[in-house]
Enzyme design. Structure first.
Site, PDB file in Angstrom:
ATOM      1  CG  ASP A   1      -9.375 -40.528  67.079  1.00 61.29           C
ATOM      2  OD1 ASP A   1      -8.247 -41.243  67.200  1.00 61.29           O
ATOM      3  OD2 ASP A   1     -10.145 -40.755  68.282  1.00 61.29           O
TER       4      ASP A   1
ATOM      5  CE1 TYR B   1      -0.465 -38.686  66.954  1.00 59.18           C
ATOM      6  CE2 TYR B   1      -0.368 -36.925  65.565  1.00 59.18           C
ATOM      7  CZ  TYR B   1       0.009 -38.336  65.813  1.00 59.18           C
ATOM      8  OH  TYR B   1       1.024 -38.962  64.796  1.00 59.18           O
TER       9      TYR B   1
ATOM     10  CG  PHE C   1      -0.394 -40.259  60.617  1.00 62.69           C
ATOM     11  CD1 PHE C   1      -0.307 -41.432  61.962  1.00 62.69           C
ATOM     12  CD2 PHE C   1      -1.384 -40.748  59.659  1.00 62.69           C
ATOM     13  CE1 PHE C   1      -0.955 -42.293  62.072  1.00 62.69           C
ATOM     14  CE2 PHE C   1      -1.915 -41.844  59.923  1.00 62.69           C
ATOM     15  CZ  PHE C   1      -1.736 -42.948  60.759  1.00 62.69           C
TER      16      PHE C   1
ATOM     17  CG  HIS D   1      -1.167 -47.757  63.194  1.00 62.50           C
ATOM     18  ND1 HIS D   1      -0.422 -46.776  64.157  1.00 62.50           N
ATOM     19  CD2 HIS D   1      -2.252 -46.817  62.895  1.00 62.50           C
ATOM     20  CE1 HIS D   1      -0.968 -45.768  64.407  1.00 62.50           C
ATOM     21  NE2 HIS D   1      -2.110 -45.713  63.369  1.00 62.50           N
TER      22      HIS D   1
END
Length: 222
Positions: free
Chosen positions: A65, A67, A78, A187
């Site tokens: 989801d 920031y 990202f 990640h």
């Protein structure tokens, strides 16, 4: 339900916008944006679609989801707005990008230029409440974005899907691996990266090698 989204996607996703779950999702999101500070700004919720024409997709990167800090989210996973300090996960992406491609580290954390080249930067959940990660999860966004992934997999050929972390890896069952390249790794968050699960995955060079082999122009990552 009328949704303001680019034409190339609207034709493909029209049926989703007419479904009951999507009506409920829109009601929820509108209510959240009225009551709280939420991100990204309303006009950027579908930025991943508006800046990456369906006809041009080459790479799909799946995030969780947006920031949740003030001024960060711009509708691309990202990615942050220009002049915003890159969060730790984004910093690790930029480090891996430069190391993998043996080039100067990218200083701009706004990935809109990548989207324009055909990189679909898709969060599974497209909105979030300020300082409250996953606050808009399980409200319908995942149904919508899972169907987006299915549409891309079905309608396109030779797409590179980058699945970073366990959450993204669960999306692999939505993708036809017989005609697409699926790249998986840990990640880019510090927790995962510091355990050796992110750095050295070479996803950026691997994706360009695949695209070139298929007769497509590589992505200018940096």
């Amino acid at each position: 339900m009328k949704v303001n989204i680019s034409k190339s996607w609207k034709e493909l996703l029209e049926s989703e916008f007419e479904k009951k779950y999507f009506d409920n999702l829109v009601d929820f999101v509108k209510n959240q944006y009225r009551k709280y500070r939420c991100f990204p700004p309303g006009n950027l919720i579908f930025s991943a679609f508006d800046n990456c024409d369906f006809r041009n997709i080459k790479v799909v990167i799946i995030g969780q989801d947006p920031y949740h800090g003030l001024g960060q989210a711009n509708g691309l996973c990202f990615s942050v707005n220009k002049k915003i300090i890159s969060p730790p996960s984004l910093q690790n992406i930029l480090i891996e990008m430069s190391t993998d491609l043996n080039c100067t580290k990218r200083t701009n954390g706004d990935f809109i230029d990548l989207a324009k080249q055909g990189v679909m930067l898709l969060n599974s959940v497209l909105t979030v409440r300020e300082n409250n990660p996953a606050s808009h999860a399980n409200k319908g966004w995942e149904i919508f974005t899972d169907n987006v992934i299915k549409v891309i997999s079905k309608e396109k050929d030779n797409i590179v899907f980058m699945l970073w972390g366990n959450y993204a890896k669960k999306k692999r069952f939505l993708i036809d691996k017989s005609k697409h390249l699926i790249l998986e790794s840990g990640h880019p968050s510090p927790l995962s990266a510091n355990r050796g699960l992110w750095f050295g995955n070479k996803h950026f060079s691997k994706s360009n090698k695949f695209l070139t082999e298929k007769g497509l122009d590589p992505i200018k990552w940096v």
